[in-house]
Design an enzyme around this catalytic site. Structure first.
Site, PDB file in Angstrom:
ATOM      1  CE  LYS A  83     -27.242  -6.147   0.329  1.00 53.94           C
ATOM      2  NZ  LYS A  83     -26.856  -6.916  -0.800  1.00 53.94           N
ATOM      3  CD  GLU A 108     -23.828 -10.857  -0.269  1.00 56.50           C
ATOM      4  OE1 GLU A 108     -24.614  -9.715  -1.525  1.00 56.50           O
ATOM      5  OE2 GLU A 108     -23.173  -9.931   0.640  1.00 56.50           O
ATOM      6  NE  ARG A 133     -26.724  -8.814  -7.633  1.00 51.98           N
ATOM      7  CZ  ARG A 133     -26.220  -7.325  -7.762  1.00 51.98           C
ATOM      8  NH1 ARG A 133     -25.130  -6.866  -8.519  1.00 51.98           N
ATOM      9  NH2 ARG A 133     -26.051  -6.931  -6.356  1.00 51.98           N
TER      10      ARG A 133
END
Length: 219
Positions: free
Chosen positions: A129, A42, A46
């Site tokens: 999630k 994943e 960022r």
């Protein structure tokens, strides 16, 4: 298609959460993941290198790569164009989920409350999630949510590591667990991919040893 991706994630039980500062590290990191026995990543949005890193991993064809920390519909477009197989967001955003659905890509939005889980269900999702897991009640909170939401599966991420991994994997409602301890940002940045491979192999061995029902949840 989406169910296939979800089942592949569940089969590996672990989802390495990757932060890449330089896209040149994507291919050697992918190789370390594959050789360590965990061909999953994943890649978080960022850093500016995210889309290019996803493309490099996706082009290999041997890594199930997704995009994490996706906050906008535009980022969904970027991630899918780069080859992401799934989209992960820290919260439940209708815009993000619906754009992922338009692309036919699995969406895993963050949800830690009953209201957020219901919002995800209303969007046609059955897996969310659970983030940030460590500060949102951990395995006990997931177990409590699973009672009224029997068909929902969770992917806890945030504050998960070797000491508490078993608490999460012991829960039948947990599809997989996300974490970054096996892909530390500093080692990746330093080019220590052999060290990363070893950490990945250790994580895989630990996950295999932690079968559901064998680990008790404290408290």
């Amino acid at each position: 298609m989406n169910e296939d991706v979800l089942e592949r994630l569940a089969a590996h039980r672990l989802v390495p959460v990757v932060v890449l500062d330089d896209a040149k590290d994507a291919d050697p990191l992918a190789r370390a993941l594959v050789e360590g026995g965990l061909p999953v990543a994943e890649v978080t949005f960022r850093t500016a290198a995210a889309a290019e890193a996803i493309r490099a991993m996706a082009d290999r064809g041997d890594v199930l790569v997704g995009a994490g920390t996706v906050l906008t519909a535009a980022q969904v477009d970027q991630a899918v164009a780069a080859g992401a197989h799934y989209i992960v967001s820290p919260g439940t955003s209708r815009a993000v989920v619906e754009r992922a659905q338009e692309h036919g890509v699995l969406a895993l939005p963050g949800a830690v409350t009953a209201t957020e889980v219901q919002a995800a269900l209303e969007l046609g999702l059955s897996t969310v999630k659970f983030f940030p897991a460590g500060t949102s009640g951990g395995a006990r909170a997931i177990s409590a949510l699973a009672a009224p939401f029997g068909g929902v599966r969770f992917v806890p991420t945030g504050g998960v590591g070797v000491p508490n991994l078993g608490e999460y994997l012991a829960l039948p409602c947990v599809a997989a667990v996300g974490g970054s301890w096996m892909v530390p940002r500093d080692r990746v940045g330093a080019g220590d991919f052999e060290g990363v491979r070893a950490l990945v192999a250790d994580a895989v061995a630990l996950a295999v040893s932690l079968r559901p029902g064998l680990v008790s949840i404290p408290g």
